[in-house]
Motif scaffolding. Structure first.
Motif, mmCIF file in Angstrom:
data_model
loop_
_atom_site.group_PDB
_atom_site.id
_atom_site.type_symbol
_atom_site.label_atom_id
_atom_site.label_comp_id
_atom_site.label_asym_id
_atom_site.label_seq_id
_atom_site.Cartn_x
_atom_site.Cartn_y
_atom_site.Cartn_z
ATOM 1 N N LEU A 205 -0.630 4.981 -0.746
ATOM 2 C CA LEU A 205 -1.831 5.011 0.072
ATOM 3 C C LEU A 205 -1.495 4.952 1.554
ATOM 4 O O LEU A 205 -0.467 4.415 1.950
ATOM 5 C CB LEU A 205 -2.747 3.829 -0.270
ATOM 6 C CG LEU A 205 -3.348 3.816 -1.665
ATOM 7 C CD1 LEU A 205 -4.266 2.618 -1.827
ATOM 8 C CD2 LEU A 205 -4.126 5.090 -1.956
ATOM 9 N N THR B 172 -13.976 8.275 -4.544
ATOM 10 C CA THR B 172 -12.882 8.411 -5.491
ATOM 11 C C THR B 172 -12.918 9.806 -6.101
ATOM 12 O O THR B 172 -13.954 10.479 -6.051
ATOM 13 C CB THR B 172 -12.943 7.338 -6.597
ATOM 14 O OG1 THR B 172 -11.756 7.423 -7.390
ATOM 15 C CG2 THR B 172 -14.163 7.495 -7.480
ATOM 16 N N SER C 173 -8.512 1.113 -0.140
ATOM 17 C CA SER C 173 -7.230 0.567 -0.567
ATOM 18 C C SER C 173 -7.288 -0.412 -1.727
ATOM 19 O O SER C 173 -6.673 -1.466 -1.686
ATOM 20 C CB SER C 173 -6.532 -0.112 0.631
ATOM 21 O OG SER C 173 -6.489 0.741 1.727
ATOM 22 N N LEU D 221 0.828 -1.211 0.000
ATOM 23 C CA LEU D 221 0.000 0.000 0.000
ATOM 24 C C LEU D 221 0.862 1.261 0.000
ATOM 25 O O LEU D 221 0.556 2.230 -0.717
ATOM 26 C CB LEU D 221 -0.940 0.002 1.202
ATOM 27 C CG LEU D 221 -2.020 -1.076 1.207
ATOM 28 C CD1 LEU D 221 -2.766 -1.086 2.540
ATOM 29 C CD2 LEU D 221 -2.990 -0.877 0.051
ATOM 30 N N ARG E 2 3.857 1.601 -1.249
ATOM 31 C CA ARG E 2 4.439 1.761 -2.594
ATOM 32 C C ARG E 2 3.450 2.397 -3.554
ATOM 33 O O ARG E 2 3.844 3.081 -4.494
ATOM 34 C CB ARG E 2 4.897 0.411 -3.152
ATOM 35 C CG ARG E 2 6.313 0.094 -2.789
ATOM 36 C CD ARG E 2 6.846 -1.074 -3.597
ATOM 37 N NE ARG E 2 7.197 -2.128 -2.674
ATOM 38 C CZ ARG E 2 6.809 -3.383 -2.749
ATOM 39 N NH1 ARG E 2 6.074 -3.800 -3.745
ATOM 40 N NH2 ARG E 2 7.167 -4.253 -1.842
ATOM 41 N N ALA E 3 2.159 2.179 -3.311
ATOM 42 C CA ALA E 3 1.116 2.756 -4.157
ATOM 43 C C ALA E 3 0.743 4.169 -3.711
ATOM 44 O O ALA E 3 -0.117 4.812 -4.316
ATOM 45 C CB ALA E 3 -0.126 1.866 -4.136
ATOM 46 N N ALA F 62 -2.620 -7.560 -6.076
ATOM 47 C CA ALA F 62 -3.739 -6.626 -5.895
ATOM 48 C C ALA F 62 -4.282 -6.796 -4.487
ATOM 49 O O ALA F 62 -4.076 -7.832 -3.847
ATOM 50 C CB ALA F 62 -4.841 -6.899 -6.918
ATOM 51 N N THR F 63 -4.973 -5.771 -4.032
ATOM 52 C CA THR F 63 -5.638 -5.845 -2.740
ATOM 53 C C THR F 63 -6.852 -4.937 -2.748
ATOM 54 O O THR F 63 -6.930 -3.989 -3.538
ATOM 55 C CB THR F 63 -4.694 -5.454 -1.576
ATOM 56 O OG1 THR F 63 -5.343 -5.734 -0.335
ATOM 57 C CG2 THR F 63 -4.312 -3.995 -1.620
ATOM 58 N N VAL G 104 -5.775 -1.520 -4.813
ATOM 59 C CA VAL G 104 -4.490 -1.332 -5.490
ATOM 60 C C VAL G 104 -4.246 -2.549 -6.367
ATOM 61 O O VAL G 104 -4.456 -3.682 -5.931
ATOM 62 C CB VAL G 104 -3.321 -1.194 -4.486
ATOM 63 C CG1 VAL G 104 -1.991 -1.059 -5.220
ATOM 64 C CG2 VAL G 104 -3.546 -0.021 -3.551
ATOM 65 N N THR H 81 -1.430 -4.139 -9.485
ATOM 66 C CA THR H 81 -0.196 -3.990 -10.246
ATOM 67 C C THR H 81 -0.530 -4.055 -11.726
ATOM 68 O O THR H 81 -1.657 -4.376 -12.114
ATOM 69 C CB THR H 81 0.810 -5.103 -9.901
ATOM 70 O OG1 THR H 81 0.247 -6.357 -10.295
ATOM 71 C CG2 THR H 81 1.151 -5.110 -8.422
ATOM 72 N N THR I 116 -1.670 3.679 5.327
ATOM 73 C CA THR I 116 -1.804 2.361 5.950
ATOM 74 C C THR I 116 -2.496 2.467 7.306
ATOM 75 O O THR I 116 -2.541 1.487 8.051
ATOM 76 C CB THR I 116 -0.428 1.689 6.111
ATOM 77 O OG1 THR I 116 0.403 2.534 6.915
ATOM 78 C CG2 THR I 116 0.222 1.448 4.757
#
Length: 147
Positions: free
Chosen positions: A25, A99, A64, A20, A22-23, A49-50, A66, A68, A27
């Motif tokens: 976002l 969003t 969250s 997260l 790295r993206a 992904a998550t 996310v 790849t 935590t």
């Protein structure tokens, strides 16, 4: 064997938080709600992904999401399907998301989400820290789906 989607476990906290971060976002709250996250991982156990959901009684807030670049379009639909099942198992009836990305709005509308006015948010959600922050973001949009 392809990707696997599973509920996150306590052992996943560090890897998920790194993914997260790295993206870009936050935590905040991940550690205490790890059982409300799904992880999609490849055959080597790498997170691809998550998606998470924060519960407020019978209401849930998606958090969250996310993915790849290796994530396929169908994987996104499966992730949502699985998070809806998890939310239902936890007793949630309505799922909300926020969003400011038009592309995300178009995607989730295909899944059945509908845009709502900020004034239509349930009070329990309006008072949540994450939602309070989102309300200050320009062009933020809220969407809802009922399970």
């Amino acid at each position: 064997m392809g990707a696997v989607i599973r509920c996150a476990l306590n052992d996943d906290v560090d890897n998920l938080m790194t993914f997260l971060e790295r993206a870009g976002l936050s935590t905040d709250g991940v550690e205490g709600t790890i059982d409300s996250f799904l992880i999609m991982e490849d055959e080597k156990g790498n997170i691809q992904a998550t998606i998470g959901i924060e519960q407020f009684g019978k209401v849930g807030l998606l958090r969250s999401l996310v993915m790849t670049s290796q994530t396929m379009k169908n994987d996104v639909y499966i992730l949502f399907e699985q998070i809806f099942l998890l939310a239902s198992e936890k007793g949630m009836k309505d799922i909300f998301m926020a969003t400011n990305k038009i592309g995300a709005v178009k995607l989730v509308e295909l899944l059945g989400f509908q845009q709502i006015k900020k004034t239509e948010l349930p009070p329990v959600l309006s008072q949540a820290g994450h939602v309070q922050h989102v309300l200050t973001v320009d062009n933020s949009i809220f969407l809802k789906i009922s399970l």
